[in-house]
Write an enzyme that holds these catalytic residues in place. Structure first.
Site, PDB file in Angstrom:
ATOM      1  N   CYS A  38      14.025  47.321  16.178  1.00  0.00           N
ATOM      2  CA  CYS A  38      12.935  46.352  16.110  1.00  0.00           C
ATOM      3  C   CYS A  38      13.027  45.584  14.800  1.00  0.00           C
ATOM      4  O   CYS A  38      13.549  46.086  13.804  1.00  0.00           O
ATOM      5  CB  CYS A  38      11.605  47.098  16.219  1.00  0.00           C
ATOM      6  SG  CYS A  38      10.151  46.065  16.093  1.00  0.00           S
ATOM      7  N   SER A  40      10.744  45.071  12.722  1.00  0.00           N
ATOM      8  CA  SER A  40      10.009  45.752  11.640  1.00  0.00           C
ATOM      9  C   SER A  40      10.918  46.722  10.897  1.00  0.00           C
ATOM     10  O   SER A  40      10.767  46.930   9.698  1.00  0.00           O
ATOM     11  CB  SER A  40       8.807  46.513  12.188  1.00  0.00           C
ATOM     12  OG  SER A  40       8.195  45.775  13.194  1.00  0.00           O
ATOM     13  N   HIS A  43      13.064  44.568   8.539  1.00  0.00           N
ATOM     14  CA  HIS A  43      12.380  44.105   7.323  1.00  0.00           C
ATOM     15  C   HIS A  43      12.561  45.093   6.166  1.00  0.00           C
ATOM     16  O   HIS A  43      12.526  44.706   5.004  1.00  0.00           O
ATOM     17  CB  HIS A  43      10.881  43.909   7.586  1.00  0.00           C
ATOM     18  CG  HIS A  43      10.574  42.739   8.469  1.00  0.00           C
ATOM     19  ND1 HIS A  43      11.213  41.534   8.354  1.00  0.00           N
ATOM     20  CD2 HIS A  43       9.706  42.597   9.500  1.00  0.00           C
ATOM     21  CE1 HIS A  43      10.742  40.693   9.265  1.00  0.00           C
ATOM     22  NE2 HIS A  43       9.832  41.322   9.980  1.00  0.00           N
ATOM     23  N   HIS A  61      11.057  53.242  15.409  1.00  0.00           N
ATOM     24  CA  HIS A  61       9.674  53.498  15.850  1.00  0.00           C
ATOM     25  C   HIS A  61       9.445  53.040  17.280  1.00  0.00           C
ATOM     26  O   HIS A  61       8.307  52.875  17.695  1.00  0.00           O
ATOM     27  CB  HIS A  61       8.721  52.769  14.899  1.00  0.00           C
ATOM     28  CG  HIS A  61       8.916  51.289  14.929  1.00  0.00           C
ATOM     29  ND1 HIS A  61       9.929  50.663  14.241  1.00  0.00           N
ATOM     30  CD2 HIS A  61       8.278  50.324  15.609  1.00  0.00           C
ATOM     31  CE1 HIS A  61       9.894  49.376  14.497  1.00  0.00           C
ATOM     32  NE2 HIS A  61       8.911  49.140  15.332  1.00  0.00           N
ATOM     33  N   CYS A 167       7.126  49.801  21.257  1.00  0.00           N
ATOM     34  CA  CYS A 167       6.657  48.825  20.247  1.00  0.00           C
ATOM     35  C   CYS A 167       6.649  47.403  20.800  1.00  0.00           C
ATOM     36  O   CYS A 167       5.597  46.839  21.047  1.00  0.00           O
ATOM     37  CB  CYS A 167       7.478  48.890  18.970  1.00  0.00           C
ATOM     38  SG  CYS A 167       6.966  47.631  17.774  1.00  0.00           S
TER      39      CYS A 167
HETATM   40 ZN   LIG Z   1       8.458  47.430  16.197  1.00  0.00          ZN
END
Ligand SMILES: [Zn+2]
Ligand SMILES: [Zn+2]
Length: 367
Positions: A38, A40, A43, A61, A167
């Site tokens: 993902c 995220s 990042h 996640h 997610c």
């Molecule tokens: Zn995510």
């Protein structure tokens, strides 16, 4: 077990052998079957959110797996169950939880990590605790998670597709269903067509929007969006995307969704809505970045600018429903998995994400 660990800002993960503890009273031990990559996670790897990094760190996640063991206080989850994990781990007793907003739980830290004084869930080869990103950490062969971060799903649901619901899909579809509450017959623009954006497009399609405008710089992503429900596409390379959307709709959409996390695109998403419309920001805007919108639009235009955290989910209810939509052929997940990789190929997987080559790359743990 093997895990991909982030040790510093170097920009890549390292496969290491780490130890995982047995479940404490409220915990579930899960054999990870699949995990999506993902933005995220990226990042933290690329350093844009490194202020929040706690090294050594186990990212990941968006996962699904099979329960291996449960603690004595775990309710409704048994060994052998197929499960999805969710980062919206909740305490169940704070005011946010008790008013139906468990995705905003104000005591989540109490449950996402073990209490101070207890042994860590994960230990690296040198005996140091490894931090689980968002209380999960799915780039590993096993996961040890509080029961309030785990939901049981139908055994009919393929786990490599279920992982996406963990997610990206819940975030995108949830922003449409729950945060913005898109109405049938309405008009929608989705800015940014990665995993979350494509999910928002699908959510708008499921909600019965009559016009769904996908906005992206990559023509390949616009093509994918069209296959999954977009009725129109806008490429900012062809001119100001706000003007293009205003022209297509005769004055703006009822709902826009920003799925990138940039000031410019967030402001564009606001510019695309008609009077009385709402712009929902889903992307992770970097820390310290402010968004500016014309104040009069809020008053005279009755326009709304709002955020959406993890699709405003009640994931224990929502995720099994999303599985049902997939199994019924209405939510398309097969088309979202552009590449399946092994844990060893994780850095190449993130490289493909950076290059815009995939909607989702999914790790298959070969279980
Ligand atoms: Zn995510
Ligand atoms: Zn709570």
């Amino acid at each position: 077990m093997q895990a991909a660990i982030l040790r510093d800002k170097s920009g890549s993960l390292k496969i290491e052998e780490i130890e995982i503890d047995k479940p404490d009273r409220n915990e579930v031990l899960i054999q990870t079957v699949a995990s999506g990559l993902c933005h995220s996670d990226l990042h933290f790897i690329d350093g844009s959110w490194s202020d929040f990094a706690m090294y050594p760190m186990l990212l990941g996640h968006e996962a699904a797996g099979v329960v291996q063991a449960v603690g004595e206080d775990v309710v409704g989850i048994e060994v052998g169950d197929h499960v999805i994990t969710c980062l919206s781990i909740f305490c169940g007793h704070c005011d946010r939880c008790l008013t139906g907003h468990s995705y905003l739980c104000s005591h989540r830290q109490e449950v996402s990590d073990r209490p101070i004084g207890k042994p860590p869930r994960l230990i690296d080869g040198e005996g140091n605790a490894v931090n689980q990103f968002t209380g999960l950490g799915s780039f590993a062969q096993e996961m040890l998670v509080h029961q309030n971060g785990v939901v049981k799903i139908s055994p009919d649901m393929p786990l490599d597709r279920a992982a996406l619901i963990g997610c990206g899909v819940t975030t995108g579809v949830g922003a449409v269903f729950r945060t913005a509450e898109v109405k049938p017959g309405s008009t929608v623009a989705v800015v940014g067509c990665g995993g979350v954006g494509i999910s928002a497009v699908q959510g708008a399609h499921l909600a019965g929007a009559r016009q769904i405008i996908a906005v992206d710089l990559e023509s390949q992503k616009l093509e994918w969006a069209t296959q999954l429900g977009a009725t129109h596409t806008v490429n900012p390379n062809d001119g100001d995307p706000v003007m293009q959307v205003l022209e297509l709709t005769g004055g703006g959409v009822d709902y826009s969704f920003e799925c990138i996390g940039m000031k410019q695109t967030a402001e564009q998403a606001f510019g695309m809505i008609r009077q009385g419309g709402s712009a929902t920001i889903i992307g992770m805007i970097p820390i310290g970045v402010n968004i500016e919108v014309p104040g009069t639009d809020l008053f005279l235009g009755a326009k709304r600018l709002q955020g959406s955290m993890m699709g405003s989910n009640n994931f224990k209810v929502d995720m099994p429903h999303l599985c049902e939509l997939y199994l019924g052929g209405r939510l398309k997940l097969d088309e979202m998995v552009s590449r399946t990789i092994s844990l060893d190929e994780i850095n190449e997987g993130f490289e493909a994400m950076i290059n815009g080559e995939v909607v989702r790359a999914v790790i298959d743990f070969g279980t």
